[in-house]
Write a protein that holds these residues in place. Structure first.
Motif, short mmCIF file in Angstrom:
data_model
loop_
_atom_site.label_atom_id
_atom_site.label_comp_id
_atom_site.label_asym_id
_atom_site.label_seq_id
_atom_site.Cartn_x
_atom_site.Cartn_y
_atom_site.Cartn_z
N LEU A 175 -6.53 -11.74 0.97
CA LEU A 175 -7.25 -10.99 1.99
C LEU A 175 -8.68 -10.77 1.55
O LEU A 175 -8.94 -10.25 0.46
CB LEU A 175 -6.56 -9.64 2.24
CG LEU A 175 -7.22 -8.75 3.29
CD1 LEU A 175 -7.14 -9.41 4.66
CD2 LEU A 175 -6.55 -7.39 3.32
N GLY A 178 -12.01 -7.03 7.92
CA GLY A 178 -11.30 -7.03 6.65
C GLY A 178 -10.28 -5.92 6.52
O GLY A 178 -9.53 -5.87 5.53
N GLN A 202 -5.37 -5.54 8.14
CA GLN A 202 -4.04 -5.36 7.53
C GLN A 202 -3.66 -3.90 7.45
O GLN A 202 -2.51 -3.56 7.17
CB GLN A 202 -4.03 -5.99 6.12
CG GLN A 202 -4.31 -7.48 6.11
CD GLN A 202 -3.32 -8.26 6.96
OE1 GLN A 202 -2.12 -8.04 6.87
NE2 GLN A 202 -3.83 -9.17 7.79
N GLN A 246 -3.76 -14.55 6.37
CA GLN A 246 -3.84 -13.21 6.95
C GLN A 246 -5.24 -12.85 7.43
O GLN A 246 -5.40 -11.89 8.19
CB GLN A 246 -3.36 -12.17 5.93
CG GLN A 246 -4.08 -12.23 4.59
CD GLN A 246 -3.44 -11.33 3.57
OE1 GLN A 246 -2.80 -10.33 3.92
NE2 GLN A 246 -3.59 -11.64 2.30
N ASN A 247 -6.25 -13.62 7.04
CA ASN A 247 -7.60 -13.36 7.53
C ASN A 247 -7.81 -13.89 8.94
O ASN A 247 -8.76 -13.51 9.61
CB ASN A 247 -8.64 -14.01 6.61
CG ASN A 247 -8.65 -13.38 5.22
OD1 ASN A 247 -9.00 -12.22 5.07
ND2 ASN A 247 -8.23 -14.14 4.22
#
Length: 551
Positions: A27, A322, A325, A83-84
């Protein structure tokens, strides 16, 4: 041109065909140059995971290369699992990214051509060049920090006197008693009274700006916002208008009506948002009518010279990505960031995202495309009119799509006013306007937020409360001195004398007559009749001062 498949140091290559593209996702959190960091991250993963093998083309063999379609497969899987970016990345977006890879010499065709060449999802052969494709981080000049000046307690209000009150310090036997009642007995450092001052609208706007940016920095977890946001470009008036100029639905109301959306665009947006009810248009529908209305809206927002999230805010919104999550943190960060927008931009964003969310969930609306599902089409159609970079940023399309998807899913919270921030700022403004007593060396206390139960009072009301409202706690203090059995009679008399000197009215209420005061210290009866009688029979003697009469 010679074979160009030499592996760059630091990148692993497989000489034989490999299975699915290996991934080492991490991440990339908030902070400066996030777009560049993501670009380098994707390139590293792609170079490390793209299977390289021998291919034949026009009767000639080429070592360590790959087909264009194989690159699309690998990169699409990599982006979807990262996940980005996430699974909403489409194959078409992947092809566009590979076009940028070719343009930036991340890849080249087997003849060493790049830049002006076009990339298609087909069987053409490509390879990695030996040179490093990673971008260096630019040296971005730090934005100047704005020091916002708040009313200072050292600046007296015109026409008022603020005298210092020097008081001699004394030592108490009970530390707790000393802490609770130091003011009443005079145990205070030099201090002065600060009368409240009226804050101007400009003062309030600057307070909003300062506290909003401070909260945003805290949510993002950054030491400074300098490299992701130029504070000088943040308009404090916009923040205040976005907070207070809203209708019942929470939509910003504009003072300048010329900046409103045209009526025909509003009607088109309402038509799709409320489909099949589209009576505002007052015209019959036909097959494909909804697609034409959708195209009209897309064309209108697509012709804007600048996205709804202005160019100078691009880095801050990319930085917020960013936090996705941690959804609650991301929502709060976007809430605050959207307060910085010009009111007309914020209103258009509110109306557009609300329409997009309703369209994507409307089961009664016919498909807007034969090949692309409605949600994906909406994200692709409006991403660039919501977020893009002034200068060409290689990942801005993927970043915009990620942001727009999150906005659609959480638009009601994100595009509302953050209540915690609003309460904090309003309490701070009240605190600055309240009459205060300041002690020397305690200037830093001026920035502390006031208790929630405090409220502003006038100077006259303060004077009245000071004269009458303090009687009860002072009376309680006097009673505590009277009932305190831990101190000697001598110390108790000394404290009572000092209290009487400082607060004669309160003392007079407790001891209205000398008799009531004498009852506190009853004298011990000394029965020595013979001595007294003998002393009376003695002849008169001159008076001599003894130690017992000394004070």
């Amino acid at each position: 041109m010679g074979e160009g498949g030499g592996a760059q140091r630091g990148f692993k290559r497989s000489a034989e065909p490999a299975g699915p593209c290996p991934m080492e996702p991490r991440l990339v959190g908030p902070g400066p140059y996030r777009a560049t960091r993501l670009w380098n991250e994707i390139i590293e993963l792609f170079r490390a995971g793209m299977p390289l093998r021998k291919h034949r083309c026009r009767f000639k063999s080429y070592e360590r290369c790959f087909k264009a379609s194989e690159a699309v497969d690998c990169l699409h899987e990599l982006l979807g699992s990262n996940q980005n970016f996430g699974p909403e990345v489409t194959r078409d977006q992947t092809v566009k990214l590979l076009k940028k890879f070719l343009k930036n010499h991340v890849i080249e065709d087997i003849k060493g051509r790049w830049g002006k060449e076009d990339f298609e999802d087909d069987g053409h052969l490509y390879r990695f060049p030996p040179s490093s494709p990673l971008k260096s981080y630019p040296k971005k000049p730090s934005c100047g920090k704005e020091v916002i000046k708040f009313p200072d307690w050292n600046e007296p209000k015109a026409g008022t006197s603020q005298e210092y009150i020097p008081v001699k310090s004394i030592t108490m036997n009970s530390e707790m008693w000393y802490k609770r009642h130091s003011i009443a007995i005079g145990e205070v450092p030099a201090c002065k009274l600060v009368f409240h001052r009226e804050l101007t609208q400009t003062n309030i706007e600057e307070i909003w700006k300062s506290m909003t940016l401070s909260r945003l920095q805290k949510v993002l977890g950054l030491d400074s916002l300098d490299e992701v946001l130029d504070a000088k470009l943040v308009n404090s008036k916009h923040i205040v208008q976005n907070v207070y100029n809203v209708n019942k639905q929470g939509i910003v109301t504009l003072e300048d009506k010329s900046k409103e959306l045209p009526h025909w665009i509003l009607s088109a947006m309402k038509c799709l948002a409320n489909w099949p009810s589209c009576s505002d248009l007052k015209q019959p529908t036909y097959s494909g009518f909804e697609r034409d209305v959708f195209k009209t809206i897309v064309d209108y927002f697509g012709q804007m010279k600048e996205p709804l999230l202005p160019f100078h805010f691009f880095d801050i919104f990319v930085s917020v990505l960013g936090l996705l999550q941690k959804p609650s943190k991301a929502v709060e960060a976007l809430q605050i960031s959207c307060l910085l927008l010009p009111p007309e931009n914020r209103k258009r964003l509110q109306l557009l995202v609300r329409m997009m969310a309703r369209i994507s969930l409307n089961q009664d609306l016919p498909p807007l495309s034969e090949s692309v599902r409605t949600r994906t089409l909406i994200v692709q159609a409006f991403s660039r009119c919501i977020l893009c970079s002034k200068d060409e940023i290689d990942l801005d399309e993927l970043l915009a799509a990620k942001l727009v998807s999150f906005l659609m899913d959480n638009y009601q919270e994100i595009l509302s006013v953050p209540s915690a921030l609003k309460s904090s700022v309003e309490d701070h403004v009240v605190h600055l306007q309240r009459v205060q007593i300041k002690y020397a060396g305690a200037d830093s206390d001026a920035t502390l937020p006031p208790p929630s139960f405090c409220h502003q009072i006038s100077t006259d009301e303060f004077e009245y409360q000071r004269a009458t409202g303090s009687q009860e706690p002072l009376a309680a203090l006097l009673e505590e001195i009277v009932l305190n059995k831990e101190i000697s009679v001598k110390d108790k008399k000394k404290k009572l004398k000092q209290f009487q000197k400082s607060y004669p009215e309160v003392y007079r209420v407790r001891f209205p007559t000398p008799e009531t005061e004498a009852m506190l210290f009853p004298e011990k009866t000394k029965q020595k009749p013979p001595i007294l009688m003998w002393a009376l029979k003695k002849p008169f003697q001159p008076f001599h001062r003894t130690r017992s009469f000394r004070m």
